[in-house]
Design an enzyme around this catalytic site. Structure first.
Site, PDB file in Angstrom:
ATOM      1  N   LYS A 199       0.904  -1.207   0.071  1.00 54.45           N
ATOM      2  CA  LYS A 199      -0.053   0.174  -0.024  1.00 54.45           C
ATOM      3  C   LYS A 199       0.953   1.130  -0.034  1.00 54.45           C
ATOM      4  O   LYS A 199       1.719   1.300   0.892  1.00 54.45           O
ATOM      5  CB  LYS A 199      -0.763   0.232   1.303  1.00 54.45           C
ATOM      6  CG  LYS A 199      -1.886   1.304   1.178  1.00 54.45           C
ATOM      7  CD  LYS A 199      -2.486   1.481   2.525  1.00 54.45           C
ATOM      8  CE  LYS A 199      -3.389   2.829   2.534  1.00 54.45           C
ATOM      9  NZ  LYS A 199      -3.795   3.215   3.635  1.00 54.45           N
ATOM     10  N   GLN A 200       0.604   2.149  -0.892  1.00 57.00           N
ATOM     11  CA  GLN A 200       1.540   3.290  -1.107  1.00 57.00           C
ATOM     12  C   GLN A 200       0.389   4.518  -1.544  1.00 57.00           C
ATOM     13  O   GLN A 200      -0.638   4.535  -2.077  1.00 57.00           O
ATOM     14  CB  GLN A 200       2.533   3.140  -2.152  1.00 57.00           C
ATOM     15  CG  GLN A 200       3.450   4.145  -2.301  1.00 57.00           C
ATOM     16  CD  GLN A 200       4.157   4.815  -1.056  1.00 57.00           C
ATOM     17  OE1 GLN A 200       3.764   5.491  -0.096  1.00 57.00           O
ATOM     18  NE2 GLN A 200       5.397   3.825  -0.590  1.00 57.00           N
TER      19      GLN A 200
END
Length: 359
Positions: free
Chosen positions: A241-242
């Site tokens: 997740k970014q």
């Protein structure tokens, strides 16, 4: 412009950016990437060291909700009660102080999974663990200490997540912070244990360092977030997740502003592998996830005045860059329940549309 009713709706939300985002040709060829598809778990993870229990957990994640068996993910994350305080998170819509409503939103929204605290999941696990995949977030920030610090503290164990029926665990590392080395070691050990117990792993690869704020906020720089993704994939994260990148050149900017050598990069990152286009910047994030072997999900961001347009824009960029989905929290649970469901469905329509292709 694409010409289906779904795409016209999406195009309307994109406004003046529609043509640029929907028709952009990426600088780095998609041929270099492992791209989402219905056979994702078998094609990518069956050849890895993940055991059969992990493969089953991954298939549960990718095989649930409106995006089931497409290779894409739509996830509701609600750890903000700790990360940002319960007041800041739930005062706009107090029904979400009750964990049951969090789970019900994820189900009604057609999500693949719900990611939240062990406390939330544990309070309703017997009622819901068999109805929607649980992702137990293991560590969180702690904002009652004064002054506030950028640290992630383990609130729960992998065994607790397993016992309440989670199919995956999540954790955050604040790369670039003074505590990053300790966090990395803690999360590495937790992810190894989760894989032993048959759970998938998701890493929030966030940046935290005051030096990253210069003329721009380089916490959102493609080169720095890309390296964080690479480190996250290295310690065994199945999904990364970014935050969506908004700029580039963080390595150079920090070195120039501080007068100190910082990290290592290569000029070709900025000439051959990226451009200023958001799809190219996000593709560089995907490239750093072992060329997409770990799926990239981008954050939906904070709630604001134009949540529907912003969320759809992020989904289009993520999909066309080669990412595998969106994780949308405050934009959905800080509004009326029905509107939150509608927003999830619109995001998912981006990934279900065959006309919105990978750049």
């Amino acid at each position: 412009m694409v010409a289906t009713p779904v795409a016209h709706t999406i195009g309307d939300y994109l406004g003046d950016e529609a043509d640029d985002l929907l028709n952009h040709t990426a600088k780095v060829s998609k041929a270099l990437l492992h791209l989402p598809g219905s056979d994702w778990v078998s094609r990518i993870f069956a050849q890895s060291d993940r055991n059969p229990q992990v493969l089953r957990s991954l298939q549960q994640l990718y095989g649930s909700g409106r995006l089931a068996n497409t290779g894409y993910l739509s996830i509701l994350p609600v750890d903000q009660g700790i990360e940002h305080s319960a007041a800041a998170s739930f005062a706009p819509n107090p029904i979400y102080f009750d964990p049951e409503n969090i789970i019900e939103l994820a189900i009604a929204g057609g999500c693949n999974a719900v990611a939240t605290t062990v406390g939330v999941l544990g309070s309703v696990s017997r009622q819901y663990a068999h109805r929607i995949p649980f992702i137990a977030k293991l560590n969180h920030s702690e904002l009652l200490t004064f002054p506030n610090t950028n640290d992630q503290v383990m609130y729960a164990s992998v065994e607790q997540a397993w016992n309440l029926g989670a199919v995956a665990v999540g954790a955050t590392i604040y790369f670039g912070s003074e505590q990053a080395t300790r966090q990395l070691q803690e999360v590495r050990a937790a992810f190894a244990r989760a894989h032993e117990l048959g759970m998938a792993t998701i890493l929030w690869c966030y940046l935290r360092n005051s030096a990253f704020k210069q003329d721009q906020d380089y916490h959102l720089s493609a080169d720095l977030t890309g390296q964080a993704n690479h480190l996250g994939t290295t310690i065994g994260a199945d999904i990364i997740k970014q935050k969506l990148p908004e700029n580039n050149g963080g390595y150079r900017a920090v070195a120039q502003a501080t007068g100190q050598k910082f990290g290592r990069t290569d000029d070709r990152v900025y000439s051959d592998l990226t451009s200023d286009h958001p799809i190219d910047l996000t593709r560089y994030q995907v490239l750093n996830c072992y060329a997409g072997r770990a799926g990239l999900i981008n954050s939906g961001g904070a709630s604001g005045k134009n949540d529907f347009a912003a969320a759809i824009r992020t989904a289009v960029i993520n999909k066309r860059a080669g990412g595998c989905g969106l994780i949308s929290g405050r934009k959905t649970f800080q509004r009326d329940f029905a509107e939150g469901v509608k927003l999830f469905h619109l995001i998912q329509d981006v990934y279900l549309s065959e006309e919105i292709t990978i750049a």
